[in-house]
Design a protein around this motif. Structure first.
Motif, PDB file in Angstrom:
ATOM      1  N   ARG A   4     -71.099  48.753  30.293  1.00  0.00           N
ATOM      2  CA  ARG A   4     -70.890  47.424  30.876  1.00  0.00           C
ATOM      3  C   ARG A   4     -71.783  47.120  32.071  1.00  0.00           C
ATOM      4  O   ARG A   4     -71.991  45.955  32.402  1.00  0.00           O
ATOM      5  N   VAL A   5     -72.281  48.159  32.748  1.00  0.00           N
ATOM      6  CA  VAL A   5     -72.986  47.913  34.015  1.00  0.00           C
ATOM      7  C   VAL A   5     -74.373  47.346  33.772  1.00  0.00           C
ATOM      8  O   VAL A   5     -74.933  47.426  32.669  1.00  0.00           O
ATOM      9  N   SER A   6     -74.936  46.783  34.839  1.00  0.00           N
ATOM     10  CA  SER A   6     -76.272  46.213  34.789  1.00  0.00           C
ATOM     11  C   SER A   6     -77.298  47.298  34.471  1.00  0.00           C
ATOM     12  O   SER A   6     -77.207  48.428  34.948  1.00  0.00           O
ATOM     13  N   ASP A   7     -78.278  46.925  33.672  1.00  0.00           N
ATOM     14  CA  ASP A   7     -79.354  47.871  33.342  1.00  0.00           C
ATOM     15  C   ASP A   7     -80.108  48.309  34.594  1.00  0.00           C
ATOM     16  O   ASP A   7     -80.689  49.398  34.625  1.00  0.00           O
ATOM     17  N   ASP A   8     -80.106  47.464  35.607  1.00  0.00           N
ATOM     18  CA  ASP A   8     -80.804  47.812  36.853  1.00  0.00           C
ATOM     19  C   ASP A   8     -80.211  49.066  37.484  1.00  0.00           C
ATOM     20  O   ASP A   8     -80.881  49.768  38.226  1.00  0.00           O
ATOM     21  N   TRP A   9     -78.956  49.330  37.212  1.00  0.00           N
ATOM     22  CA  TRP A   9     -78.288  50.479  37.827  1.00  0.00           C
ATOM     23  C   TRP A   9     -78.501  51.776  37.039  1.00  0.00           C
ATOM     24  O   TRP A   9     -78.207  52.857  37.543  1.00  0.00           O
ATOM     25  N   THR A  10     -78.967  51.662  35.826  1.00  0.00           N
ATOM     26  CA  THR A  10     -79.128  52.866  34.997  1.00  0.00           C
ATOM     27  C   THR A  10     -80.539  53.046  34.461  1.00  0.00           C
ATOM     28  O   THR A  10     -80.846  54.079  33.859  1.00  0.00           O
ATOM     29  N   ALA A  11     -81.410  52.050  34.679  1.00  0.00           N
ATOM     30  CA  ALA A  11     -82.741  52.079  34.054  1.00  0.00           C
ATOM     31  C   ALA A  11     -83.606  53.236  34.539  1.00  0.00           C
ATOM     32  O   ALA A  11     -84.472  53.712  33.803  1.00  0.00           O
ATOM     33  N   ASP A  12     -83.406  53.684  35.791  1.00  0.00           N
ATOM     34  CA  ASP A  12     -84.282  54.744  36.309  1.00  0.00           C
ATOM     35  C   ASP A  12     -83.699  56.138  36.097  1.00  0.00           C
ATOM     36  O   ASP A  12     -84.109  57.103  36.739  1.00  0.00           O
ATOM     37  N   SER A  13     -82.760  56.261  35.153  1.00  0.00           N
ATOM     38  CA  SER A  13     -82.185  57.560  34.831  1.00  0.00           C
ATOM     39  C   SER A  13     -83.275  58.492  34.310  1.00  0.00           C
ATOM     40  O   SER A  13     -84.136  58.087  33.514  1.00  0.00           O
ATOM     41  N   ALA A  14     -83.244  59.743  34.760  1.00  0.00           N
ATOM     42  CA  ALA A  14     -84.247  60.714  34.320  1.00  0.00           C
ATOM     43  C   ALA A  14     -84.081  61.036  32.841  1.00  0.00           C
ATOM     44  O   ALA A  14     -85.060  61.333  32.157  1.00  0.00           O
ATOM     45  N   ASP A  15     -82.854  60.978  32.342  1.00  0.00           N
ATOM     46  CA  ASP A  15     -82.575  61.221  30.919  1.00  0.00           C
ATOM     47  C   ASP A  15     -81.919  59.981  30.338  1.00  0.00           C
ATOM     48  O   ASP A  15     -80.807  59.612  30.726  1.00  0.00           O
ATOM     49  N   GLU A  16     -82.608  59.347  29.403  1.00  0.00           N
ATOM     50  CA  GLU A  16     -82.115  58.091  28.830  1.00  0.00           C
ATOM     51  C   GLU A  16     -80.750  58.289  28.181  1.00  0.00           C
ATOM     52  O   GLU A  16     -80.495  59.293  27.508  1.00  0.00           O
ATOM     53  N   ASN A  17     -79.874  57.321  28.435  1.00  0.00           N
ATOM     54  CA  ASN A  17     -78.529  57.308  27.854  1.00  0.00           C
ATOM     55  C   ASN A  17     -77.689  58.523  28.244  1.00  0.00           C
ATOM     56  O   ASN A  17     -76.843  58.994  27.466  1.00  0.00           O
ATOM     57  N   SER A  18     -77.926  59.040  29.430  1.00  0.00           N
ATOM     58  CA  SER A  18     -77.092  60.145  29.913  1.00  0.00           C
ATOM     59  C   SER A  18     -76.627  59.831  31.326  1.00  0.00           C
ATOM     60  O   SER A  18     -77.301  59.107  32.071  1.00  0.00           O
ATOM     61  N   TYR A  19     -75.481  60.357  31.675  1.00  0.00           N
ATOM     62  CA  TYR A  19     -74.926  60.137  33.012  1.00  0.00           C
ATOM     63  C   TYR A  19     -74.064  61.330  33.389  1.00  0.00           C
ATOM     64  O   TYR A  19     -73.767  62.204  32.568  1.00  0.00           O
ATOM     65  N   TRP A  20     -73.683  61.351  34.641  1.00  0.00           N
ATOM     66  CA  TRP A  20     -72.865  62.433  35.181  1.00  0.00           C
ATOM     67  C   TRP A  20     -71.617  61.844  35.824  1.00  0.00           C
ATOM     68  O   TRP A  20     -71.577  60.649  36.129  1.00  0.00           O
ATOM     69  N   TYR A  21     -70.623  62.686  36.039  1.00  0.00           N
ATOM     70  CA  TYR A  21     -69.436  62.207  36.746  1.00  0.00           C
ATOM     71  C   TYR A  21     -68.770  63.359  37.490  1.00  0.00           C
ATOM     72  O   TYR A  21     -68.907  64.519  37.122  1.00  0.00           O
ATOM     73  N   MET A  22     -68.076  63.014  38.559  1.00  0.00           N
ATOM     74  CA  MET A  22     -67.253  63.950  39.326  1.00  0.00           C
ATOM     75  C   MET A  22     -65.852  63.395  39.402  1.00  0.00           C
ATOM     76  O   MET A  22     -65.652  62.171  39.419  1.00  0.00           O
ATOM     77  N   TRP A  23     -64.888  64.299  39.473  1.00  0.00           N
ATOM     78  CA  TRP A  23     -63.497  63.858  39.566  1.00  0.00           C
ATOM     79  C   TRP A  23     -62.732  64.759  40.537  1.00  0.00           C
ATOM     80  O   TRP A  23     -63.172  65.876  40.854  1.00  0.00           O
ATOM     81  N   SER A  24     -61.621  64.272  41.003  1.00  0.00           N
ATOM     82  CA  SER A  24     -60.829  64.999  41.991  1.00  0.00           C
ATOM     83  C   SER A  24     -60.223  66.256  41.396  1.00  0.00           C
ATOM     84  O   SER A  24     -59.685  66.232  40.280  1.00  0.00           O
ATOM     85  N   GLY A  25     -60.290  67.347  42.177  1.00  0.00           N
ATOM     86  CA  GLY A  25     -59.565  68.548  41.824  1.00  0.00           C
ATOM     87  C   GLY A  25     -58.137  68.454  42.336  1.00  0.00           C
ATOM     88  O   GLY A  25     -57.738  67.460  42.966  1.00  0.00           O
TER      89      GLY A  25
END
Length: 405
Positions: free
Chosen positions: A361-382
């Motif tokens: 859903r997010v703007s391409d501007d926020w993901t376009a400079d990803s080093a690996d296309e169509n990949s992302y990372w996430y962190m969550w609370s322990g």
């Protein structure tokens, strides 16, 4: 005539007696100069290490190089720490760099360098300045400095605290604890000595100390063994070289360094009293850590981040402008409240679903400079953070190639 000559003779005789008397008194009472005692070598052997540290500090300044070498069957991991100490002004600077064999496991590299999720390991090099108020740090991959005041970081992590010394402005060197070492023997200006393992244990970088045997030192327990030192002084009694063999700390069952064969630390000091003053920031931009270093969960969506903070906490990042080179960009945040910690597996699944929905859903501007296309990372609370905050949090981000702007 006879009477006049007699008087003259009497006067001459009296003068002669007076001169003789004065000369004799001067020779007999002249104080003899006692030979001066050396401030280190002529003192009791068990105090000479302490006094050598004090003579080193009295020099006013010194340059130093220290190497920490962990030798294993896969190769040597070497940390080099070098810089300048200004004892008079209580300031110092240092460059730090690691060389880690490629054959080391990822877990071993993490223990040595720290992690930067999405970029494998944290920077293997950096620089820092220390004074009485601040620690100013610059990562090897950054073009700016982070200035930490005493209250701007978590002291339980001890990473930045290690940079501030007690016997010298820059911490983490073998000057720490040397004043409490006991010389066992001396040959000329060279010594065999012993020191409690505690101060050396505390100065070991990263999670290395956690991979060493607790038989040498257990924090909080009054039970510590000795570490052997070899120490060399100059003619003035100032420290020039210290070598510690920490190999007795190896051998912990299940350690990441179970194949290690030796662990040594060696410090060389030179240019006593002639070292150049500690360096500055060379005109580089200085950011206040209090306003820029924060938990990744506190970074707003759309903001950009760097991972190298000088601290070994994977959740801490630098909030940087996206117009400048950066390591990543946060594209979504999610919060979960109203229920207890669901367990690691459920918390991870919850985070994965939230980021998957947001990524489309997010703007391409926020993901376009990803080093690996169509990949992302996430962190969550322990579990601990979830309980402390009374809620769970997830942060979704892409990792960029350094230099993206």
């Amino acid at each position: 005539m006879i009477r006049r000559l007699a008087r003259t003779g009497a006067v001459l005789a009296t003068a002669s007696l007076l001169l003789t008397a004065c000369s004799g008194t001067s020779d007999d009472t002249k104080p003899k100069t006692a030979p001066s005692r050396h401030p280190v070598f002529d003192q009791k052997l068990d105090r000479q290490m302490f006094l050598a540290v004090r003579e080193t500090q009295k020099a006013g300044s010194a340059s130093f190089t220290q190497t920490l070498t962990l030798e294993t069957k896969k190769g040597k991991a070497v940390q080099t720490l070098e810089g300048r100490l200004d004892f008079a002004k209580n300031t110092g600077d240092a460059n730090i760099r690691w060389k880690v064999p490629k054959k080391f496991s990822d877990a071993a590299k993490d223990a040595i360098l720290g992690r930067a999720p999405g970029r494998a390991n944290a920077d293997a090099a950096g620089r820092f300045l220390v004074d009485g108020r601040n620690i100013t740090y610059r990562a090897g991959s950054s073009d700016y400095w982070l200035r930490y005041g005493y209250g701007d970081y978590d002291h339980s992590q001890k990473t930045l605290d290690q940079l501030r010394g007690t016997e010298a402005p820059v911490g983490g060197t073998l000057l720490e604890g040397l004043g409490g070492a006991e010389a066992k023997s001396r040959q000329g200006a060279n010594y065999q000595a012993e020191v409690d393992s505690e101060p050396l244990w505390e100065m070991l970088p990263g999670e290395i100390s956690e991979q060493l045997t607790s038989e040498m030192y257990t924090p909080g327990v009054a039970r510590t063994k000795k570490v052997a030192l070899t120490v060399s002084l100059d003619r003035q009694g100032r420290v020039t070289r210290v070598r510690a063999d920490l190999s007795r700390m190896l051998g912990k069952k299940g350690s990441l360094f179970s194949d290690a064969t030796s662990l040594t630390m060696e410090l060389v000091l030179h240019e006593h009293g002639r070292s150049k003053p500690a360096g500055g920031t060379d005109g580089g931009k200085v950011l206040d850590a209090a306003g820029t270093v924060r938990s990744i969960h506190d970074v707003k969506a759309g903001h950009c981040i760097d991972f190298s903070t000088g601290q070994r906490d994977v959740e801490l990042v630098v909030d940087v402008p996206c117009a400048k080179p950066h390591d990543g960009r946060v594209f979504a945040q999610a919060t979960y409240g109203g229920h207890a910690y669901p367990g690691r597996s459920a918390a991870k699944s919850q985070a994965s679903r939230a980021c998957n929905r947001s990524y489309g859903r997010v703007s391409d501007d926020w993901t376009a400079d990803s080093a690996d296309e169509n990949s992302y990372w996430y962190m969550w609370s322990g579990e601990y953070d979830w309980q402390q905050d009374g809620k769970g949090r997830t942060t979704c981000y892409v990792v960029t190639a350094k230099g993206a702007a």
